[in-house]
Design an enzyme around this catalytic site. Sequence first.
Site, PDB file in Angstrom:
ATOM      1  N   GLY A 291       0.839  -1.252  -0.065  1.00  0.00           N
ATOM      2  CA  GLY A 291       0.036  -0.169  -0.004  1.00  0.00           C
ATOM      3  C   GLY A 291       0.918   1.249  -0.009  1.00  0.00           C
TER       4      GLY A 291
ATOM      5  N   GLN B 283       3.115  10.049   0.994  1.00  0.00           N
ATOM      6  CA  GLN B 283       4.376   9.338   1.217  1.00  0.00           C
ATOM      7  C   GLN B 283       5.170   9.380   0.264  1.00  0.00           C
ATOM      8  OE1 GLN B 283       2.592   5.384   2.118  1.00  0.00           O
ATOM      9  NE2 GLN B 283       4.342   5.069   2.975  1.00  0.00           N
TER      10      GLN B 283
ATOM     11  N   CYS C 132       6.264   0.133   7.281  1.00  0.00           N
ATOM     12  CA  CYS C 132       5.728   1.240   6.474  1.00  0.00           C
ATOM     13  C   CYS C 132       7.031   1.648   5.739  1.00  0.00           C
ATOM     14  CB  CYS C 132       5.295   2.292   7.158  1.00  0.00           C
ATOM     15  SG  CYS C 132       4.935   3.792   6.389  1.00  0.00           S
ATOM     16  N   LEU C 133       6.796   1.891   4.310  1.00  0.00           N
ATOM     17  CA  LEU C 133       7.925   2.323   3.271  1.00  0.00           C
ATOM     18  C   LEU C 133       8.386   3.588   4.149  1.00  0.00           C
ATOM     19  CD1 LEU C 133       6.336   1.490  -0.180  1.00  0.00           C
ATOM     20  CD2 LEU C 133       7.946   0.074   1.403  1.00  0.00           C
TER      21      LEU C 133
ATOM     22  N   HIS D 271      -4.024   1.693   7.957  1.00  0.00           N
ATOM     23  CA  HIS D 271      -3.024   1.930   7.754  1.00  0.00           C
ATOM     24  C   HIS D 271      -2.735   3.141   6.784  1.00  0.00           C
ATOM     25  CE1 HIS D 271       1.554   1.492   7.926  1.00  0.00           C
ATOM     26  NE2 HIS D 271       1.512   2.218   6.745  1.00  0.00           N
ATOM     27  N   GLU D 272      -3.137   3.144   5.523  1.00  0.00           N
ATOM     28  CA  GLU D 272      -3.008   4.044   4.370  1.00  0.00           C
ATOM     29  C   GLU D 272      -3.986   5.050   4.866  1.00  0.00           C
ATOM     30  OE1 GLU D 272      -0.581   3.653   2.631  1.00  0.00           O
ATOM     31  OE2 GLU D 272      -0.548   1.493   3.258  1.00  0.00           O
TER      32      GLU D 272
ATOM     33  N   HIS E 115      -2.370   7.657   6.869  1.00  0.00           N
ATOM     34  CA  HIS E 115      -1.415   8.440   6.440  1.00  0.00           C
ATOM     35  C   HIS E 115      -2.092   9.861   5.810  1.00  0.00           C
ATOM     36  CE1 HIS E 115       2.280   6.201   6.015  1.00  0.00           C
ATOM     37  NE2 HIS E 115       1.864   5.291   5.723  1.00  0.00           N
TER      38      HIS E 115
HETATM   39 NI    NI Z   1       2.608   3.146   5.693  1.00  0.00          NI
END
Ligand code: NI
Length: 170
Positions: A47, A52, A94-95, A136-137, A140
Amino acid sequence: MADDLKIYTYPDPILRAKAEPIVNIDGGTQSLINGMGERMYKAPGIGLAAPQVGLSKRLIVYDLSPKNGAKNLSVLINPEIVLAEGDVVYEEACLSVIDFSAEVKRRAKVKVRGVDRDGNPLDIEAEGLLAICLQHEIDHLNGVLFIDHISPLKRTLYNKKLKKMMKKPS
Ligand code: NI
């Protein structure tokens, strides 16, 4: 081909901003979606949210297809959680949070409302990994990271580790 989108990492302030709704799904939005998809697959991740990649817009992409299966990019614009029930604990990463994962408590089932890349309304009822990924997304888009859901002690330890990593010349 365009250059890869840069992934912004904690503690970059862009990750803390509340993202703006998308009013017009235009050509720019479509290229952003394509770029985010490419970047997510390359990472690889399941995701990715627009903040991000440095754009404070309410847009997420995700794909929970098995690694070797066909790609199936899902897109949600202006997503909102309209129903949530139950609890589940899952180890998240998470990236944008490098070299760290931790168990996070989330809602087990959610209903998410938004629109797809063509502007069609979507209602998604999710459980399991999809429910976790969507929460989670969407976090963000509200400037929230999974490390905000862990204990202050664990977060402090991560911040210390991160400081050490950032000092090291690569
Ligand atoms: Ni993330």
